[in-house]
Write a protein that holds these residues in place. Structure first.
Motif, PDB file in Angstrom:
ATOM      1  N   THR A 152      35.592 -14.875 -26.405  1.00  0.00           N
ATOM      2  CA  THR A 152      36.909 -14.542 -26.957  1.00  0.00           C
ATOM      3  C   THR A 152      37.851 -15.726 -26.770  1.00  0.00           C
ATOM      4  OG1 THR A 152      36.572 -12.267 -26.246  1.00  0.00           O
ATOM      5  CG2 THR A 152      38.802 -12.874 -26.914  1.00  0.00           C
ATOM      6  N   ILE A 153      38.400 -16.216 -27.849  1.00  0.00           N
ATOM      7  CA  ILE A 153      39.332 -17.342 -27.781  1.00  0.00           C
ATOM      8  C   ILE A 153      40.682 -16.809 -27.330  1.00  0.00           C
ATOM      9  CG2 ILE A 153      40.499 -19.153 -29.091  1.00  0.00           C
ATOM     10  CD1 ILE A 153      38.031 -19.115 -30.990  1.00  0.00           C
ATOM     11  N   PRO A 164      41.680 -18.074 -39.767  1.00  0.00           N
ATOM     12  CA  PRO A 164      41.284 -16.666 -39.671  1.00  0.00           C
ATOM     13  C   PRO A 164      41.104 -16.162 -38.228  1.00  0.00           C
ATOM     14  CG  PRO A 164      39.403 -18.033 -40.294  1.00  0.00           C
ATOM     15  CD  PRO A 164      40.563 -18.955 -40.122  1.00  0.00           C
ATOM     16  N   TYR A 165      41.410 -17.001 -37.244  1.00  0.00           N
ATOM     17  CA  TYR A 165      41.127 -16.608 -35.857  1.00  0.00           C
ATOM     18  C   TYR A 165      42.240 -15.767 -35.238  1.00  0.00           C
ATOM     19  CZ  TYR A 165      37.338 -20.011 -36.074  1.00  0.00           C
ATOM     20  OH  TYR A 165      36.195 -20.687 -36.412  1.00  0.00           O
ATOM     21  N   ARG A 166      41.830 -14.847 -34.386  1.00  0.00           N
ATOM     22  CA  ARG A 166      42.786 -13.973 -33.708  1.00  0.00           C
ATOM     23  C   ARG A 166      43.335 -14.712 -32.490  1.00  0.00           C
ATOM     24  NH1 ARG A 166      39.442 -10.490 -32.511  1.00  0.00           N
ATOM     25  NH2 ARG A 166      39.483  -9.304 -34.452  1.00  0.00           N
ATOM     26  N   ILE A 167      44.374 -15.489 -32.710  1.00  0.00           N
ATOM     27  CA  ILE A 167      44.974 -16.262 -31.616  1.00  0.00           C
ATOM     28  C   ILE A 167      46.472 -16.040 -31.653  1.00  0.00           C
ATOM     29  CG2 ILE A 167      45.370 -18.583 -30.686  1.00  0.00           C
ATOM     30  CD1 ILE A 167      42.759 -19.448 -31.993  1.00  0.00           C
ATOM     31  N   ARG A 168      47.043 -15.614 -30.509  1.00  0.00           N
ATOM     32  CA  ARG A 168      48.475 -15.315 -30.441  1.00  0.00           C
ATOM     33  C   ARG A 168      49.225 -16.327 -29.586  1.00  0.00           C
ATOM     34  NH1 ARG A 168      50.265 -12.074 -34.264  1.00  0.00           N
ATOM     35  NH2 ARG A 168      49.464  -9.956 -34.323  1.00  0.00           N
ATOM     36  N   ARG A 187      32.400 -16.589 -34.327  1.00  0.00           N
ATOM     37  CA  ARG A 187      33.353 -16.270 -35.378  1.00  0.00           C
ATOM     38  C   ARG A 187      33.435 -14.763 -35.600  1.00  0.00           C
ATOM     39  NH1 ARG A 187      31.687 -21.379 -36.223  1.00  0.00           N
ATOM     40  NH2 ARG A 187      33.285 -22.825 -36.989  1.00  0.00           N
ATOM     41  N   ARG A 188      32.321 -14.084 -35.529  1.00  0.00           N
ATOM     42  CA  ARG A 188      32.374 -12.618 -35.668  1.00  0.00           C
ATOM     43  C   ARG A 188      33.292 -12.012 -34.618  1.00  0.00           C
ATOM     44  NH1 ARG A 188      26.186 -13.115 -36.774  1.00  0.00           N
ATOM     45  NH2 ARG A 188      26.092 -12.508 -38.968  1.00  0.00           N
ATOM     46  N   LYS A 189      33.249 -12.594 -33.447  1.00  0.00           N
ATOM     47  CA  LYS A 189      34.040 -12.060 -32.344  1.00  0.00           C
ATOM     48  C   LYS A 189      35.533 -12.308 -32.533  1.00  0.00           C
ATOM     49  CE  LYS A 189      33.334 -11.555 -27.447  1.00  0.00           C
ATOM     50  NZ  LYS A 189      33.011 -10.173 -27.763  1.00  0.00           N
ATOM     51  N   ASN A 190      35.872 -13.440 -33.164  1.00  0.00           N
ATOM     52  CA  ASN A 190      37.260 -13.883 -33.176  1.00  0.00           C
ATOM     53  C   ASN A 190      37.990 -13.815 -34.513  1.00  0.00           C
ATOM     54  OD1 ASN A 190      37.995 -15.110 -30.366  1.00  0.00           O
ATOM     55  ND2 ASN A 190      35.890 -15.780 -30.782  1.00  0.00           N
ATOM     56  N   TYR A 191      37.287 -13.537 -35.595  1.00  0.00           N
ATOM     57  CA  TYR A 191      37.977 -13.446 -36.883  1.00  0.00           C
ATOM     58  C   TYR A 191      38.849 -12.197 -36.922  1.00  0.00           C
ATOM     59  CZ  TYR A 191      35.871 -17.175 -39.773  1.00  0.00           C
ATOM     60  OH  TYR A 191      35.502 -18.380 -40.340  1.00  0.00           O
ATOM     61  N   TRP A 250      48.940  -9.458 -41.008  1.00  0.00           N
ATOM     62  CA  TRP A 250      48.943 -10.124 -39.701  1.00  0.00           C
ATOM     63  C   TRP A 250      50.143 -11.067 -39.655  1.00  0.00           C
ATOM     64  CZ3 TRP A 250      45.838  -9.860 -35.340  1.00  0.00           C
ATOM     65  CH2 TRP A 250      45.953 -10.911 -34.419  1.00  0.00           C
ATOM     66  N   ASP A 251      51.072 -10.767 -38.786  1.00  0.00           N
ATOM     67  CA  ASP A 251      52.302 -11.546 -38.694  1.00  0.00           C
ATOM     68  C   ASP A 251      52.160 -12.562 -37.567  1.00  0.00           C
ATOM     69  OD1 ASP A 251      55.860 -10.634 -38.609  1.00  0.00           O
ATOM     70  OD2 ASP A 251      54.850 -12.564 -38.342  1.00  0.00           O
ATOM     71  N   PHE A 252      52.235 -13.827 -37.888  1.00  0.00           N
ATOM     72  CA  PHE A 252      52.068 -14.866 -36.882  1.00  0.00           C
ATOM     73  C   PHE A 252      53.267 -15.050 -35.972  1.00  0.00           C
ATOM     74  CE2 PHE A 252      48.184 -17.197 -36.905  1.00  0.00           C
ATOM     75  CZ  PHE A 252      47.569 -16.768 -38.059  1.00  0.00           C
ATOM     76  N   GLY A 253      54.428 -14.569 -36.452  1.00  0.00           N
ATOM     77  CA  GLY A 253      55.609 -14.816 -35.637  1.00  0.00           C
ATOM     78  C   GLY A 253      56.115 -16.237 -35.769  1.00  0.00           C
ATOM     79  N   MET A 254      55.811 -16.834 -36.897  1.00  0.00           N
ATOM     80  CA  MET A 254      56.366 -18.165 -37.177  1.00  0.00           C
ATOM     81  C   MET A 254      56.510 -18.285 -38.695  1.00  0.00           C
ATOM     82  SD  MET A 254      53.075 -20.577 -36.298  1.00  0.00           S
ATOM     83  CE  MET A 254      53.041 -21.898 -37.494  1.00  0.00           C
TER      84      MET A 254
END
Lengths: 780, 288
Positions: free
Chosen positions: A313-314, A346-350, A400-404, A412-416
């Motif tokens: 998990t990234i 496409p990655y789930r990174i906050r 990638r399956r784990k993190n897309y 999906w709102d990036f907040g930027m």
């Protein structure tokens, strides 16, 4: 509205003339009394002009004039710059931005090899070049700054001394808390990735023809440009004329790719000469000029830190980014911020932070080129993810399956913000579905099963993945003017410029459906400022959405007028009138059908009576597009590497992409293929090379290597369709996508092929020399 | 760019052409296929005062064979030789297939490529590999220059400014000889980063004669004579051939450019020599 043509694989209507050699490109424009321009360009990367003596040149046969900055001082204004920070973006990010005036003719200092010092106008191009050679310039060379990281260091020679720095665009930005996230990670991988300077290299170089009409004080200029209205605005300033007296026509274009969407000195110089001499003037860029004078692109360095848990998990990301912008900051925040906005993809990174420096150096100025920062940022990210996967012992597909981001997590709102200042929110798409389709089409599992077997037999094959999410179709608008002739044939003019995207076909498809006429009744022209007063142009994968929707709006409005007039002719209520195939009829009574030509003719007043309706079957529409919509794709590349020579052979290439609703699948495939071809060029072949003194070493296409058809594999495309909710046609942009992921996918594949050797390729192009060196470094 | 001004002449006979070269010397350049000269004119890298177009000179377009010797007239196009070589000289056919692309080869001449002497081109290496010769005429007479004496540096040959190449002479490999040709180029048709041409004859299980020519690596094409001598009399085993490749390339003075550093050329020259030797050994028919 019918959907007879929208979505159909109609053959392109513009192609027959190109195949017959009957296109009309800027070099096909000929006018009586035409003169030819050539330019004297700086041979130095950085030098002061001590003196220019053009006396000998002016005396040569056939020479009409020689102009230096001093000769045209009255008319010299700084060239236009682009990429001002929109208010929404300025509110969220503190940008340090510097500009310096760039003069069409070098005023006192030349800041890159190729910068224009003088213009010669003569009765032939050959004689103009002979005269340019006869101009005596006394140069005082100055120290050149060439390396992008050295440019940012204290003590580096300054390109613009008044700045006291070489940083043209500097900013930091963060979402969440990247340092905390990285601190808590099980593993942090840090690597530096370098993306080379490479360029659009359209098959047709630039060109300008200008004609001054003293009768009404107006200028007509043909310019191989993607942005007729931008060029017009630049000429309004430079020539001090109102817009309606300046007509800019983009003729047939042999490719643009962004290289022709920038502002250039020649756009202004050729018209100035035409007006001063009262003779039409033509300049066609040759390839050697193009290499040094047409906009360069890419050229970034990323030092990226990516943190993850042991399970893959990234958790966080930090990136220090340098961009080499060349000698002038022409495009402001566009490339630097585009790079940042597309880093996460496409990655789930906050939790992310970036520190960006766009520096000036003594090289040709950069402009956005197909992808515009996205290929570079995706390279850094997808390479880092693969290196991370290798460290964790995970398959690149699994990490990638784990993190897309999943489809159910959208929007999906990036907040930027995005670079248009509006919130960066992914609207529609399904990144995991794209991943799975691409992997399946590429035969990923079977490839993995065979890979070890083949390697044991000395065949080194690898497979690599890269995905992107792309903000497409930047606004704020495009325009369309639509009118009917006496028979109901449709003429559409738009500010969009066709440089090979099939506008004449795709936009006709949209209009024909909305109006209810046969496809061949509709003709589409673009890029003529006289036909549409306000416009933006074609770049940033925008014209399908912006021009397409404007054309649909205009067609809808004219259809309503036709319905009203037909209702009178048919003696029916407008609500009961249908239009199909160029006829109007009462719904349910096909025998009532009357040709649209008759409806139009009935609207024209005669001596006997007024028309049944106003004969006004034309309108303009400007569809407002406040922000972008998000296309996405996953690419998979299969390669075979020869470890004895470093040669990389592409075996197969798969693209699974979403561009929303598709007007013409054949055109879409062509766009994807073309983008991939340019991406392959960047991955393996193309590089603009400068030496330490700022001399451009790649001067011809013998040095700058373009992939040819034999260097490309079959490209298999999987079409996914997640309509955009942000425009009535449901479309997303598509022109650039193909060029974004190839460098990442291909280099990932090379590392994968050479996996047991522990090779890590950190830059492009992955030339045979670079690959062999990486192999030898890993072994030694 | 457009060429700098020049005078154009198109002689109809060899005598006329040679007279023009005698008059103008190094102010003149000969134009045949134009595939090297025309781009150089266009870039103003070459600025001859006179361009002598020999395309209409009679008698220079024949390929004639006497025994194992082939005489190729100076105006024979690369594509014509490629077609002629066909099955009878597969080494030539294969090497020619790497020269640019087919459209280029329909204009470019065999003699032109050899006279131009780009160290990364195939034909000079082939001529050197097969110990061919260049026949040159001037007002002072005709002479035959052996390939080993012809190539003197990058784009530099033994030709005098007043000499016109009238033919190149080739000795074809014996039918039982094995051949190998390996080239590393960035793209098909590009000038080679490194290339190797090999001819091997085998008798009674041992190498009777070896010829190894390496191009693209150094300032001229190079015959690896030390390795050739070492191979004579040895069995053509993997180990022997690999060692020959090492010896052949150990002292190469490799060049560097934007496409590859010197170490790359040295390393790949060795790899390709080993592969070309293996190919040649596999193809060789034992003469015994």
């Amino acid at each position: 509205m019918g959907a007879k043509y929208f979505g159909a694989a109609v053959r392109r209507r513009e192609d027959p003339r190109f195949l017959r050699g009957e296109g009309r490109f800027v070099d096909d424009v000929t006018l009586p009394g035409l003169l030819h321009a050539a330019f004297l360009r700086s041979p130095h990367a950085h030098a002061r002009v001590r003196s220019i003596d053009a006396a000998r040149a002016r005396g040569l046969p056939g020479v009409a004039a020689v102009y230096t900055h001093a000769d045209l001082a009255r008319w010299m204004k700084p060239l236009p710059v682009f990429g001002a920070t929109p208010p929404g973006l300025a509110a969220a990010v503190r940008f340090d931005v510097r500009h310096a005036p760039q003069w069409a003719l070098c005023k006192d200092i030349a800041r890159h090899v190729g910068e224009i010092v003088a213009m010669v106008v003569a009765d032939s191009r050959a004689r103009a070049e002979d005269a340019a050679e006869a101009i005596d310039v006394v140069w005082e060379p100055l120290p050149a700054v060439v390396d992008m990281r050295a440019a940012g260091e204290a003590g580096a020679p300054l390109v613009h001394p008044e700045w006291s720095t070489n940083v043209a665009v500097g900013f930091t930005h963060a979402i969440g808390d990247a340092e905390r996230a990285l601190g808590a990670a099980d593993l942090v991988l840090e690597e530096t990735f370098q993306i080379q300077r490479y360029v659009g290299m359209p098959l047709e170089t630039r060109g300008v023809v200008a004609q001054w009409d003293r009768r009404d004080g107006s200028l007509t200029t043909w310019n191989s440009t993607q942005v007729s209205h931008f060029v017009q605005q630049g000429l309004v300033t430079a020539l001090e004329l109102p817009p309606h007296r300046i007509r800019v026509i983009a003729p047939d274009l042999g490719g643009g790719f962004g290289t022709k969407a920038s502002g250039y000195p020649e756009d202004v110089l050729v018209p100035l000469a035409a007006r001063a001499l009262n003779r039409p003037v033509k300049w066609i860029e040759d390839r050697r000029e193009h290499m040094m004078a047409a906009a360069h692109a890419r050229h970034q360095t990323h030092t990226i830190r990516i943190g993850a848990r042991r399970d893959g998990t990234i958790v966080g990301l930090a990136d220090r980014i340098w961009l080499d912008l060349g000698a002038y900051n022409v495009w402001g925040i566009v490339l630097p911020y585009n790079t940042v906005a597309h880093l996460i993809g496409p990655y789930r990174i906050r939790d992310m932070k970036v520190d960006v420096k766009g520096v000036v150096t003594n090289k040709t100025p950069n402009a956005p080129y197909r992808g515009a920062g996205r290929p570079e940022t995706v390279f850094a990210m997808d390479r880092a993810v693969d290196c991370l996967a290798r460290r964790l012992g995970l398959d690149p597909a699994d990490i990638r399956r784990k993190n897309y981001i999943r489809a159910d997590e959208l929007p999906w709102d990036f907040g930027m913000p995005y670079r248009d200042g509006n919130p960066l929110v992914y609207d529609t798409g399904d990144f995991p579905a794209a991943l799975e389709s691409a992997l399946q089409a590429a035969g990923y599992d079977a490839f993995r099963r065979e890979q070890a077997f083949l390697r044991a037999r000395g065949v080194w094959r690898g497979i690599g993945i890269s995905g992107y999410v792309e903000g497409t179709a930047i606004g704020p608008f495009e325009g369309a003017h639509l009118k009917l002739d006496l028979t109901g044939r449709v003429q559409i003019a738009t500010g969009a410029v066709n440089s090979g995207q099939g506008h004449e076909t795709a936009f006709a498809q949209v209009a024909a459906d909305v109006l209810g006429v046969p496809l061949d009744w509709v003709s589409v022209t673009g890029g003529d400022t006289a036909a549409v007063p306000f416009g933006v142009g074609t770049f940033a994968s925008r014209s399908g959405v912006t021009a397409g929707n404007s054309i649909a709006d205009a067609a809808r409005a004219v259809r309503a007028k036709l319905v009203d007039a037909a209702a009178k002719v048919l003696e029916a209520a407008p609500d009961d009138v249908e239009i199909e195939d160029g006829t109007a009829f009462v719904r349910g009574a096909p025998a009532s059908a009357v040709a649209l030509g008759k409806v139009i003719q009935a609207s024209i007043p005669t001596f006997a009576k007024a028309g049944v309706a106003p004969p006004d079957f034309e309108t303009s529409a400007y569809h407002h597009v406040p922000t972008v919509t998000y296309a996405s794709a996953v690419h998979v590349a299969q390669v075979e590497v020869d470890p004895g020579t470093g040669h990389v052979r592409l075996l197969k290439y798969v693209v699974a992409h979403d561009c929303g609703k598709v007007i013409n699948p054949t055109i879409v495939e062509g766009q994807v293929h073309g983008g991939v071809a340019q991406g392959v060029g960047g991955a393996l072949f193309e590089e603009m090379v400068y030496d330490d003194e700022g001399q451009l070493l790649t001067g011809t296409l013998m040095d700058y290597l373009m992939p040819s058809a034999t260097d490309l594999p079959r490209i298999d495309t999987v079409h996914l369709e997640y309509p955009s909710p942000r425009n009535p046609l449901g479309m997303k942009g598509l022109g650039e996508g193909g060029a974004i992921s190839p460098p990442a996918a291909i280099v990932n594949a090379i590392d994968d092929a050479l996996g047991p050797l522990g090779v890590r390729i950190t830059g492009t192009p992955a030339s045979p020399a670079r690959v062999l060196q990486a192999i030898e470094a890993a072994r030694g | 760019m457009k060429p700098a001004p020049f005078e154009y002449v198109d002689p109809r006979t060899t005598d006329e052409a040679v007279a023009l070269l005698a008059t103008h010397g190094d102010e003149a350049k000969v134009l045949a296929g134009g595939q090297s000269l025309v781009p150089m004119l266009a870039l103003r890298l070459a600025r001859p005062s006179v361009v002598v177009d020999v395309n209409r000179v009679g008698g220079l377009d024949q390929i004639t064979q006497h025994g194992a010797t082939v005489s190729v007239g100076a105006l024979v196009r690369q594509r014509a030789l490629e077609r002629w070589a066909g099955e009878r000289a597969p080494l030539l056919t294969t090497a020619l297939g790497h020269v640019g692309h087919a459209p280029i080869r329909t204009r470019g001449t065999v003699a032109g490529s050899i006279a131009h002497a780009d160290p990364a081109s195939e034909l000079p290496a082939l001529l050197l590999c097969l110990d061919g010769a260049v026949v040159a005429r001037s007002r002072r007479g005709t002479r035959t220059i052996a390939a080993a004496d012809f190539f003197q540096g990058p784009l530099m040959t033994a030709l005098a400014a007043d000499e016109l190449v009238t033919e190149t002479r080739w000795t074809l490999p014996a039918p039982h000889a094995g051949w190998g040709f390996r080239e590393m180029a960035r793209r098909h048709g590009d000038f080679a980063l490194v290339g190797v041409a090999v001819v091997l004859t085998v008798a009674r299980g041992a190498v009777a004669e070896a010829r190894i020519a390496i191009f693209g690596a150094a300032a001229t094409p190079v015959r690896a004579r030390e390795a050739e001598r070492a191979l004579a009399g040895q069995p053509a085993t993997d180990g022997v051939l690999a060692e020959a490749a090492r010896v052949a390339t150990a002292d190469l003075e490799t060049v560097a450019d934007i496409h590859a550093p010197a170490v790359y050329r040295a390393s790949v020259a060795r790899t390709l020599t080993a592969r070309a030797l293996a190919d040649a050994a596999a193809r060789a028919k034992d003469a015994a």
